[in-house]
Scaffold this motif. Structure first.
Motif, PDB file in Angstrom:
ATOM      1  N   ALA A   9      34.786  50.205  76.690  1.00 43.83           N
ATOM      2  CA  ALA A   9      34.918  48.837  76.171  1.00 43.83           C
ATOM      3  C   ALA A   9      33.804  47.950  76.707  1.00 43.83           C
ATOM      4  O   ALA A   9      33.222  47.147  75.979  1.00 43.83           O
ATOM      5  CB  ALA A   9      36.277  48.262  76.546  1.00 43.83           C
ATOM      6  N   SER A  10      33.468  48.099  77.981  1.00 42.49           N
ATOM      7  CA  SER A  10      32.462  47.204  78.543  1.00 42.49           C
ATOM      8  C   SER A  10      31.047  47.623  78.149  1.00 42.49           C
ATOM      9  O   SER A  10      30.118  46.845  78.254  1.00 42.49           O
ATOM     10  CB  SER A  10      32.600  47.128  80.063  1.00 42.49           C
ATOM     11  OG  SER A  10      32.359  48.388  80.621  1.00 42.49           O
ATOM     12  N   ARG A  11      30.871  48.882  77.671  1.00 41.45           N
ATOM     13  CA  ARG A  11      29.530  49.359  77.344  1.00 41.45           C
ATOM     14  C   ARG A  11      29.238  49.383  75.854  1.00 41.45           C
ATOM     15  O   ARG A  11      28.094  49.584  75.466  1.00 41.45           O
ATOM     16  CB  ARG A  11      29.319  50.761  77.910  1.00 41.45           C
ATOM     17  CG  ARG A  11      29.574  50.824  79.398  1.00 41.45           C
ATOM     18  CD  ARG A  11      28.817  51.944  80.021  1.00 41.45           C
ATOM     19  NE  ARG A  11      28.224  51.481  81.253  1.00 41.45           N
ATOM     20  CZ  ARG A  11      27.083  51.917  81.751  1.00 41.45           C
ATOM     21  NH1 ARG A  11      26.409  52.838  81.120  1.00 41.45           N
ATOM     22  NH2 ARG A  11      26.614  51.424  82.860  1.00 41.45           N
ATOM     23  N   ALA A  12      30.266  49.236  75.030  1.00 43.68           N
ATOM     24  CA  ALA A  12      30.058  49.306  73.581  1.00 43.68           C
ATOM     25  C   ALA A  12      29.146  48.160  73.145  1.00 43.68           C
ATOM     26  O   ALA A  12      29.418  47.004  73.442  1.00 43.68           O
ATOM     27  CB  ALA A  12      31.391  49.245  72.846  1.00 43.68           C
ATOM     28  N   ARG A  13      28.059  48.481  72.469  1.00 42.60           N
ATOM     29  CA  ARG A  13      27.102  47.459  72.030  1.00 42.60           C
ATOM     30  C   ARG A  13      27.121  47.272  70.522  1.00 42.60           C
ATOM     31  O   ARG A  13      27.103  46.166  70.034  1.00 42.60           O
ATOM     32  CB  ARG A  13      25.685  47.831  72.480  1.00 42.60           C
ATOM     33  CG  ARG A  13      25.471  47.790  73.973  1.00 42.60           C
ATOM     34  CD  ARG A  13      25.382  46.363  74.517  1.00 42.60           C
ATOM     35  NE  ARG A  13      25.416  46.360  75.979  1.00 42.60           N
ATOM     36  CZ  ARG A  13      26.520  46.287  76.707  1.00 42.60           C
ATOM     37  NH1 ARG A  13      27.688  46.181  76.103  1.00 42.60           N
ATOM     38  NH2 ARG A  13      26.481  46.332  78.023  1.00 42.60           N
ATOM     39  N   ALA A  39      30.660  50.971  67.568  1.00 43.74           N
ATOM     40  CA  ALA A  39      31.222  51.432  68.847  1.00 43.74           C
ATOM     41  C   ALA A  39      32.386  50.537  69.268  1.00 43.74           C
ATOM     42  O   ALA A  39      33.405  51.013  69.752  1.00 43.74           O
ATOM     43  CB  ALA A  39      30.140  51.455  69.922  1.00 43.74           C
ATOM     44  N   ARG A  40      32.240  49.219  69.034  1.00 50.44           N
ATOM     45  CA  ARG A  40      33.318  48.300  69.412  1.00 50.44           C
ATOM     46  C   ARG A  40      34.596  48.577  68.630  1.00 50.44           C
ATOM     47  O   ARG A  40      35.688  48.578  69.181  1.00 50.44           O
ATOM     48  CB  ARG A  40      32.883  46.851  69.174  1.00 50.44           C
ATOM     49  CG  ARG A  40      31.894  46.377  70.212  1.00 50.44           C
ATOM     50  CD  ARG A  40      31.964  44.862  70.381  1.00 50.44           C
ATOM     51  NE  ARG A  40      30.821  44.409  71.152  1.00 50.44           N
ATOM     52  CZ  ARG A  40      29.698  43.941  70.626  1.00 50.44           C
ATOM     53  NH1 ARG A  40      29.588  43.826  69.317  1.00 50.44           N
ATOM     54  NH2 ARG A  40      28.701  43.588  71.391  1.00 50.44           N
ATOM     55  N   LEU A  41      34.433  48.816  67.322  1.00 55.90           N
ATOM     56  CA  LEU A  41      35.601  49.129  66.493  1.00 55.90           C
ATOM     57  C   LEU A  41      36.272  50.405  66.989  1.00 55.90           C
ATOM     58  O   LEU A  41      37.494  50.494  67.094  1.00 55.90           O
ATOM     59  CB  LEU A  41      35.174  49.328  65.031  1.00 55.90           C
ATOM     60  CG  LEU A  41      34.705  48.108  64.242  1.00 55.90           C
ATOM     61  CD1 LEU A  41      34.177  48.530  62.874  1.00 55.90           C
ATOM     62  CD2 LEU A  41      35.847  47.122  64.068  1.00 55.90           C
ATOM     63  N   GLN A  42      35.447  51.385  67.305  1.00 61.24           N
ATOM     64  CA  GLN A  42      35.980  52.689  67.718  1.00 61.24           C
ATOM     65  C   GLN A  42      36.727  52.580  69.043  1.00 61.24           C
ATOM     66  O   GLN A  42      37.797  53.152  69.222  1.00 61.24           O
ATOM     67  CB  GLN A  42      34.838  53.713  67.830  1.00 61.24           C
ATOM     68  CG  GLN A  42      34.214  54.007  66.488  1.00 61.24           C
ATOM     69  CD  GLN A  42      33.039  54.974  66.545  1.00 61.24           C
ATOM     70  OE1 GLN A  42      32.995  55.949  65.830  1.00 61.24           O
ATOM     71  NE2 GLN A  42      32.079  54.715  67.398  1.00 61.24           N
ATOM     72  N   LEU A  92      26.513  55.253  74.192  1.00 56.80           N
ATOM     73  CA  LEU A  92      27.777  55.237  73.451  1.00 56.80           C
ATOM     74  C   LEU A  92      27.603  55.343  71.954  1.00 56.80           C
ATOM     75  O   LEU A  92      28.569  55.439  71.218  1.00 56.80           O
ATOM     76  CB  LEU A  92      28.563  53.949  73.740  1.00 56.80           C
ATOM     77  CG  LEU A  92      29.407  53.925  74.990  1.00 56.80           C
ATOM     78  CD1 LEU A  92      30.430  52.820  74.897  1.00 56.80           C
ATOM     79  CD2 LEU A  92      30.118  55.246  75.201  1.00 56.80           C
ATOM     80  N   ASP A  93      26.373  55.275  71.477  1.00 58.58           N
ATOM     81  CA  ASP A  93      26.199  55.413  70.036  1.00 58.58           C
ATOM     82  C   ASP A  93      25.231  56.555  69.759  1.00 58.58           C
ATOM     83  O   ASP A  93      24.881  57.311  70.647  1.00 58.58           O
ATOM     84  CB  ASP A  93      25.733  54.097  69.403  1.00 58.58           C
ATOM     85  CG  ASP A  93      24.686  53.443  70.270  1.00 58.58           C
ATOM     86  OD1 ASP A  93      23.973  54.194  70.968  1.00 58.58           O
ATOM     87  OD2 ASP A  93      24.574  52.211  70.267  1.00 58.58           O
ATOM     88  N   THR A  94      24.807  56.674  68.533  1.00 58.03           N
ATOM     89  CA  THR A  94      23.953  57.803  68.183  1.00 58.03           C
ATOM     90  C   THR A  94      22.573  57.320  67.771  1.00 58.03           C
ATOM     91  O   THR A  94      22.455  56.375  67.000  1.00 58.03           O
ATOM     92  CB  THR A  94      24.596  58.614  67.039  1.00 58.03           C
ATOM     93  OG1 THR A  94      25.871  59.059  67.469  1.00 58.03           O
ATOM     94  CG2 THR A  94      23.748  59.818  66.675  1.00 58.03           C
ATOM     95  N   THR A  95      21.543  57.941  68.320  1.00 53.15           N
ATOM     96  CA  THR A  95      20.170  57.648  67.929  1.00 53.15           C
ATOM     97  C   THR A  95      19.605  58.889  67.250  1.00 53.15           C
ATOM     98  O   THR A  95      19.786  59.993  67.761  1.00 53.15           O
ATOM     99  CB  THR A  95      19.307  57.352  69.178  1.00 53.15           C
ATOM    100  OG1 THR A  95      19.952  56.339  69.933  1.00 53.15           O
ATOM    101  CG2 THR A  95      17.916  56.886  68.793  1.00 53.15           C
ATOM    102  N   SER A 117      19.077  64.210  67.372  1.00 51.35           N
ATOM    103  CA  SER A 117      19.985  63.091  67.636  1.00 51.35           C
ATOM    104  C   SER A 117      20.519  63.149  69.064  1.00 51.35           C
ATOM    105  O   SER A 117      20.699  64.218  69.632  1.00 51.35           O
ATOM    106  CB  SER A 117      21.152  63.099  66.647  1.00 51.35           C
ATOM    107  OG  SER A 117      21.954  64.246  66.835  1.00 51.35           O
ATOM    108  N   ASP A 118      20.708  61.956  69.622  1.00 50.25           N
ATOM    109  CA  ASP A 118      21.288  61.820  70.965  1.00 50.25           C
ATOM    110  C   ASP A 118      22.584  61.047  70.799  1.00 50.25           C
ATOM    111  O   ASP A 118      22.657  60.123  69.990  1.00 50.25           O
ATOM    112  CB  ASP A 118      20.317  61.023  71.856  1.00 50.25           C
ATOM    113  CG  ASP A 118      20.889  60.763  73.250  1.00 50.25           C
ATOM    114  OD1 ASP A 118      21.676  61.601  73.743  1.00 50.25           O
ATOM    115  OD2 ASP A 118      20.534  59.730  73.848  1.00 50.25           O
ATOM    116  N   THR A 119      23.606  61.424  71.526  1.00 50.41           N
ATOM    117  CA  THR A 119      24.870  60.733  71.342  1.00 50.41           C
ATOM    118  C   THR A 119      25.658  60.627  72.630  1.00 50.41           C
ATOM    119  O   THR A 119      25.180  60.969  73.708  1.00 50.41           O
ATOM    120  CB  THR A 119      25.694  61.410  70.214  1.00 50.41           C
ATOM    121  OG1 THR A 119      26.775  60.569  69.859  1.00 50.41           O
ATOM    122  CG2 THR A 119      26.258  62.749  70.666  1.00 50.41           C
TER     123      THR A 119
END
Ligand SMILES: Nc1nc2c(ncn2[C@@H]2O[C@H](COP(=O)(O)OP(=O)(O)OP(=O)(O)O)[C@@H](O)[C@H]2O)c(=O)[nH]1
Ligand SMILES: [Mg+2]
Length: 430
Positions: free
Chosen positions: A115-119, A123-126, A233-236, A256-258
């Protein structure tokens, strides 16, 4: 980040042994829990371990241990007690009442870090979806009361107003979040469509293994790297120029990095991070990055394998990438592992050691999937030819009066593009 003027919450990390693990493993788990707590911004002032056959149904630890914990809480001004195992709603209630401070389990802690790292909004929804699903069976007056009173770790995320609403409203919110995420997933799938002819590699691995460091080393991307759990926390996704060590083979591929995995990754999180993990699910080849310098790397490999199984990505062709060999006193372990894992390599993403060897293995994996064809491409089809040059390996090229004659290695996904020009296909020989 936490500013220095705000005092860090003082935490107690509590683990209970079980028959499934050795004492050494249980202590490692507790150490990892402390690392998680510190990532969340707490200061772990004390760790407590109790060897039991199974956790106590009501309070996890036994009566005597509970008294000892109470004394420590008072003596050391502890703000929060964190348990390594998932607490049942009843255990959470009992412990909160008995100890009189905030109580959290591993799952709650991981959710808090997410929760504190979601940007990104996705990610926030998830994270919110996962939090609400975790919260639903634990929704009680007690919990509401505590989160209001203490704040800090474990009380971020769904705001007080939501916690105070009844379960039906939480369920409605869950349904809405699922709908929104479904919409995001459809949009992202649409975006991915155009790229299907390039070979797709996906980095996977335990958190802190060095996935983002390797992503940056291979593609020149600038993904955040940190000595913290769950930096990503997300995918690049980036294109990458793969060059063989013979310097003649070139391929443009996608990498991809995730998000990283961890043992006991909350099921709610895995489920709600589906769209972030879509890139992993659709990859042709996985690069499983392992921190070989970690004493528990074998358990990490196992935890990653289990999570891949959960999301339905097991059984994919996989390259085992044993990272951080620069931090090993004795590298002979790598040779031993290479006998167990045929497609594997020991590297240092940070120091750039053995990266060409990794690229060779990646190229070899592509070759395994592709077919060698002889083509005749008319000069009128130059556009397609350029595309083919980018995504396939040209073995031989002769310019003739009729067009360009090629011997080329083509991936199954690109076959439809060249079918009309095939003059020889070894697979179709009688
Ligand atoms: N000694 C050593 N450290 C490394 C190496 N590669 C990465 N690291 C360090 O390991 C830590 C984690 O690296 P990241 O690339 O953020 O790891 P990650 O797998 O992306 O982690 P998450 O995104 O948190 O899951 C950082 O402190 C890196 O500097 C390496 O080859 N050798
Ligand atoms: Mg990362």
């Amino acid at each position: 980040m936490h500013s220095l003027s705000v005092p860090r919450e003082r935490a107690l990390a509590i683990g209970v042994g079980s028959r499934a693990y050795t004492r050494e493993q249980s202590l490692e788990h507790l150490e990892e829990l402390s690392f998680l707590a510190e990532t969340a911004g707490a200061e772990v002032v004390y760790t407590i371990f109790q060897d039991r056959d199974r956790p106590d149904a009501a309070t996890v630890v036994g009566k005597g241990k509970l008294e000892e914990i109470k004394r420590i809480i008072q003596g050391d001004a502890i703000d929060i007690a964190i348990f390594d195992d998932e607490l049942t709603p009843a255990q959470l209630r009992n412990l909160s009442r008995e100890l009189g401070i905030k109580v959290l389990d591993r799952t709650g802690l991981i959710l808090d870090i997410f929760a504190s790292r979601a940007r990104t909004s996705e990610a926030r929804l998830q994270v919110e979806l996962a939090q609400l699903q975790y919260l639903l069976p634990r929704l009680s007056r007690m919990w509401t009361h505590l989160s209001k009173q203490f704040g800090g770790i474990g009380s971020k995320g769904p705001g007080e107003t939501q916690i105070e609403t009844d379960r039906r409203l939480v369920r409605d919110r869950i349904a809405l979040l699922k709908e929104k995420l479904e919409y995001v997933a459809v949009q992202k799938a649409e975006q991915r469509k155009g790229r299907t002819e390039m070979e797709r590699f996906a980095l996977v691995g335990y958190t802190n293994a060095g996935k983002s460091t390797l992503m940056n080393a291979l593609t020149g991307a600038e993904v955040l790297i940190e000595d913290k759990l769950f930096a990503t926390l997300d995918t690049t996704v980036r294109t990458m120029e793969l060059t063989g060590s013979d310097h003649t083979t070139h391929r443009t591929v996608l990498l991809s990095d995730t998000v990283g995995f961890i043992r006991k990754l909350p099921a709610q999180l895995v489920a709600s991070f589906r769209s972030t993990l879509a890139e992993t699910l659709e990859a042709d080849v996985l690069l499983h990055v392992v921190d070989i310098s970690h004493p528990q790397f074998r358990e990490h490999i196992q935890a990653v394998a289990e999570t891949l199984e959960d999301i339905g990505a097991s059984g994919k062709p996989t390259i085992m990438v044993f990272n951080k060999i620069d931090a090993l006193a004795d590298r002979s372990i790598v040779h031993h592992l290479q006998e167990i894992y045929p497609h594997s390599v020991g590297i240092s993403a940070q120091r750039g050691i053995n990266i060409p060897a990794l690229q060779d293995i990646m190229l070899a994996m592509i070759d395994k999937r592709s077919t060698v064809l002889r083509l005749m491409i008319p000069y009128s089809a130059m556009k397609e030819f350029t595309e083919l040059y980018r995504t396939s390996t040209i073995i031989e090229r002769v310019d003739t009066d009729m067009g360009i004659e090629l011997i080329v290695r083509v991936l199954p996904e690109a076959l439809h593009r060249v079918r009309q020009w095939i003059i020889e296909n070894p697979l179709q020989k009688p």
